[in-house]
Design a protein around this motif. Structure first.
Motif, mmCIF file in Angstrom:
data_model
loop_
_atom_site.group_PDB
_atom_site.id
_atom_site.type_symbol
_atom_site.label_atom_id
_atom_site.label_comp_id
_atom_site.label_asym_id
_atom_site.label_seq_id
_atom_site.Cartn_x
_atom_site.Cartn_y
_atom_site.Cartn_z
ATOM 1 N N LYS A 13 -0.012 4.559 -8.178
ATOM 2 C CA LYS A 13 -0.518 5.698 -8.933
ATOM 3 C C LYS A 13 0.214 5.897 -10.254
ATOM 4 O O LYS A 13 -0.384 6.420 -11.205
ATOM 5 C CB LYS A 13 -0.396 6.981 -8.091
ATOM 6 N N ARG A 52 0.816 -1.216 0.000
ATOM 7 C CA ARG A 52 0.000 0.000 0.000
ATOM 8 C C ARG A 52 0.845 1.261 0.000
ATOM 9 O O ARG A 52 0.362 2.318 -0.414
ATOM 10 C CB ARG A 52 -0.911 0.001 1.223
ATOM 11 N N GLY A 90 -1.973 0.511 -3.848
ATOM 12 C CA GLY A 90 -2.040 1.973 -3.842
ATOM 13 C C GLY A 90 -1.248 2.609 -4.949
ATOM 14 O O GLY A 90 -0.915 3.798 -4.868
ATOM 15 N N LYS A 111 3.705 3.997 -4.377
ATOM 16 C CA LYS A 111 2.907 4.901 -5.206
ATOM 17 C C LYS A 111 3.448 5.008 -6.630
ATOM 18 O O LYS A 111 2.671 5.251 -7.564
ATOM 19 C CB LYS A 111 2.875 6.298 -4.573
#
Length: 553
Positions: free
Chosen positions: A166, A130, A164, A133
């Motif tokens: 991105k 998590r 998580g 990114k």
């Protein structure tokens, strides 16, 4: 009895009576000064303890930002300094969580052994996934080759653990300048399991679907798309994991037959678009506002796009998709000059403008390091500089005469009072069509004026009112071809012929005036009395009567 000294002992000097009352011993004076300035009360003690707050007592989000900035060592792909973050994490108990979060935000996946070990760590502790990114995987050698003891890297299994995530980029060494890719496309292609992992499709033996990963940044590399055309890429963009994209980068899309505009039109949230080494035709760029009318870009970059022209680019800037543009970058595009500057009237929110006229050598195009346009900025084109500009960088400007360069610099000086937000200015002009005297005249006329127009006044009490800008002195760089004359520059075609004690320097080509092939100039080494002479053969006219005044710094 021991012998005694007959000399008199001198008494220590005493101050005069007029100043003795105001002079105290050093220790006593310091104590008195300290006691008078800050009496030892409980109130002052509490104020001192509050002003000297412990670093470990700062909030988590502030410590995280501090560690992210401190670990940024400009490594490749923005990877942090792992040794620094691990040392900080073991220094203090309160530092552990923010340091580990900074370490796993953009973890390093090179060398290949580290990537495999990181994958094993995530499988043992899925909670760490998590924290990730941003991910950058190097295709060669991590994804293409096998690692001894581990086998091939499971990129889809790695991405499944990063819930998580991105930003996901698959990088290659040829993605960096000077962008020299030769030979057939590489055998590695984008695996379909990667897109299934992003979409949350379960693997064999799993029950139920996982939540899709909402990406915000993705890069397409045309060398690894294989036979996937625009229809297949459009289908991938319609997945939930790609519908949240805000930044899209496309590199090496060299096939002119692939129409990428329909695939771009289905992304509703795109704000940043970067096109690098792409052969988009001018008709394709002019059709972008029609195919994607709902697109609203805040950042637009063209890097090393050989077919980009100012006419089609100006139409793109004047469309609705660029009226909210904040960052614009045009670098290394051989066919694009500065004729698009008048179209910046449609970008009232522009904050940074970057243009670089440096071009790279390619194996397939002759004279690829030279621009294809005839003039950098004709006199008929009047540049427009939005008042919201904070950064203006115009580098390696060439292909213009003294009149065109003077008109451009005069326009920049006249626009300086309206550019009250400028914090950074870089201007590099190359006047290669002029001789050194004309270049020196332009430099002496404009360099000081530009500095005084954009540099902020000094902060001293005797501030110079001639400085009227808003940028710091070290953030303003103005250079107008202050190199030496061309006849003192030698290239790869120069070679030496040794004849006894004489050295003849032959120059196959040059740009200097007054020197031609076969002309010789005899010079002696400075500061020596040796009779050994050097005969220089340069391009141009006769060299026997030339004066040394042409050689200037």
């Amino acid at each position: 009895m021991p012998a005694t000294r007959t000399g008199k002992r001198r008494a220590p000097p005493y101050p005069s009576s007029s100043s003795s009352a105001n002079v105290q011993p050093k220790r006593r004076r310091n104590a008195a000064t300290i006691s008078a300035a800050s009496p030892p009360t409980s109130a002052n003690t509490s104020k001192t303890s509050q002003s000297r707050r412990n670093l470990s007592q700062l909030p988590y989000h502030i410590l995280l930002e501090i560690f992210l900035i401190a670990s940024n060592k400009n490594f490749l792909h923005g990877w942090p300094d792992c040794a620094f973050l691990l040392g900080v994490a073991t220094t203090c108990k309160n530092f552990y969580e923010p340091a580990i979060a900074a370490l796993y935000r953009n973890p390093s996946t090179a060398p290949s052994l580290r990537a495999h070990q990181l994958l094993e760590t995530l499988r043992g502790n899925p909670v760490l996934g998590r924290k990730i990114k941003h991910l950058v995987f190097e295709i060669d050698p991590l994804l293409r080759l096998s690692t001894p003891g581990f086998g091939h890297f499971d990129v889809a299994g790695f991405v499944r653990l990063c819930t998580g995530l991105k930003e996901l980029w698959l990088a290659h060494p040829c993605d960096l300048a000077p962008y020299r890719w030769s030979g057939p496309p590489p055998p590695w292609k984008y695996p379909s399991t990667l897109f299934d992992a992003l979409e949350g499709v379960p693997m064999e033996g799993e029950d139920g679907n996982n939540a899709p990963i909402r990406l915000q940044s993705w890069r397409w590399n045309g060398l690894f798309t294989g036979c996937e055309g625009s229809q297949e890429i459009t289908r991938i963009h319609l997945q939930q994991s790609f519908q949240s994209l805000k930044r899209l980068s496309i590199i090496y899309l060299l096939d002119k037959q692939i129409d990428f505009i329909p695939a771009l039109a289905v992304l509703p949230r795109i704000e940043e678009l970067e096109l690098e080494c792409c052969n988009f035709t001018p008709e394709t760029m002019s059709n972008l506002p029609v195919a994607a009318p709902n697109l609203r870009l805040k950042s637009l970059s063209f890097i090393n796009c050989a077919l980009l022209e100012s006419d089609s680019f100006s139409l793109l800037l004047l469309s609705n998709i660029c009226n909210q543009l904040e960052h614009l970058k045009v670098a290394n595009c051989r066919s694009c000059n500065l004729e698009f500057l008048p179209a910046l009237s449609n970008t009232p929110h522009l904050r940074s403008l970057f243009f670089d006229g440096k071009y790279f050598f390619t194996l397939f195009i002759h004279n690829s390091t030279k621009p294809t346009y005839e003039k950098l900025l004709p006199l008929s084109a009047v540049p427009v500089y939005p008042p919201t500009l904070h950064s203006l960088k115009l580098l390696n400007l060439r292909k213009w005469n003294s009149e065109e360069a003077g008109a451009f610099l005069d326009g920049l000086l006249s626009a300086a009072p309206g550019l009250s937000g400028i914090r950074e200015l870089s201007l590099h002009c190359i006047l290669d069509g002029l001789d050194w005297r004309e270049r020196a005249a332009v430099r002496d006329k404009y360099e000081s004026k530009l500095l005084h127009a954009f540099v902020r006044p000094p902060t001293t009490h005797t501030s110079d009112k001639t400085f009227k800008g808003t940028a710091e002195h070290d953030r303003v760089d103005v250079k107008i071809d202050n190199a030496r004359p061309a006849e003192t520059h030698f290239g790869e075609q120069d070679f030496l012929e040794f004849e006894n004690s004489r050295v003849t320097l032959w120059t196959g080509r040059g740009r200097g005036r007054g020197r031609g092939r076969g002309s010789h100039r005899r010079v002696r080494s400075r500061g020596t009395t040796s009779s050994t002479s050097f005969t220089v053969t340069a391009a141009g006219g006769s060299g026997e009567g030339d004066s040394d005044e042409e050689y200037v710094d």
